[in-house]
Enzyme design. Sequence first.
Site, PDB file in Angstrom:
ATOM      1  N   LYS A   6       0.862  -1.187   0.000  1.00  0.00           N
ATOM      2  CA  LYS A   6       0.000   0.000   0.000  1.00  0.00           C
ATOM      3  C   LYS A   6       0.900   1.239   0.000  1.00  0.00           C
ATOM      4  O   LYS A   6       1.762   1.397   0.867  1.00  0.00           O
ATOM      5  CB  LYS A   6      -0.859  -0.033   1.270  1.00  0.00           C
ATOM      6  CG  LYS A   6      -2.308   0.303   1.038  1.00  0.00           C
ATOM      7  CD  LYS A   6      -3.104  -0.006   2.295  1.00  0.00           C
ATOM      8  CE  LYS A   6      -4.437   0.682   2.256  1.00  0.00           C
ATOM      9  NZ  LYS A   6      -5.156   0.526   3.528  1.00  0.00           N
TER      10      LYS A   6
HETATM   11  O1  G3P Z   1      -7.682   1.199   5.362  1.00  0.00           O
HETATM   12  C1  G3P Z   1      -8.038   2.425   4.843  1.00  0.00           C
HETATM   13  C2  G3P Z   1      -9.414   2.921   5.181  1.00  0.00           C
HETATM   14  O2  G3P Z   1     -10.371   1.956   4.933  1.00  0.00           O
HETATM   15  C3  G3P Z   1      -9.514   3.628   6.482  1.00  0.00           C
HETATM   16  O3  G3P Z   1     -10.833   3.837   6.898  1.00  0.00           O
HETATM   17  O4  G3P Z   1     -12.476   4.448   8.621  1.00  0.00           O
HETATM   18  O5  G3P Z   1     -10.060   5.030   8.985  1.00  0.00           O
HETATM   19  O6  G3P Z   1     -11.427   6.250   7.304  1.00  0.00           O
HETATM   20  P1  G3P Z   1     -11.213   4.949   8.008  1.00  0.00           P
END
Ligand code: G3P
Length: 214
Positions: A83
Amino acid sequence: MKFFIDTGNPGEIQAAKDMGVLDGVTTNPTLLARENKPYKELLAEICRITDGPVSAEVTAVDAAGMFKQGKDLAKIADNIVIKVPIIKDGVIAIKKLTSEGIKVNVTLCFSSTQALIAAKAGATFISPFVGRLDDISTSGMQLIEEIITIYDNFGFETEVLVASVRHSMHVVEAALMGADIVTMPFNVIEKLLNHPLTDIGLKKFLDDWAKVKK
Ligand code: G3P
């Protein structure tokens, strides 16, 4: 549509696998930090449970550092995907990593121009963060629609991986738009099953069954 789970927790990953809905895993530094284990051992454990791709994020912010870290992370298991954030050095790292056959998930995407550059650089997956856009009163799902249209217009093979998913309607809309993948926390996977009429119907069946002569 493929379902990935967005977590660093092996128990949740196993639970999604047991439900038969696990196509892959996405992690990030925040999610891995929550588990309080050495990160390489944790990623190796996650890769053993998961048959599909497992995203592991670089933390370097220069191209050479991202490339080096990406190569190192890729040694953990065959199903590791690196990533990389969509910044200028990240784009250089995407090209270098993919030219060596390493799959890349481009993260922290908040615009269709970022998604276009990621695809041109050869990204395997693009991760637009829909929930974080919604948080600032901007439509995350509109971004997904734009990216799907742009990728379709030019035949880019980069898969659209809807990330930062917070609720079931993100999943419904992503499915209607034809997004390739949705990554979501385990609690969102569980909520996809919820319906009060199912609960009411099951209770009625069980109550009536209790009255049947046995
Ligand atoms: O892994 C990346 C993403 O899905 C993060 O989500 O909920 O931290 O905005 P969030």
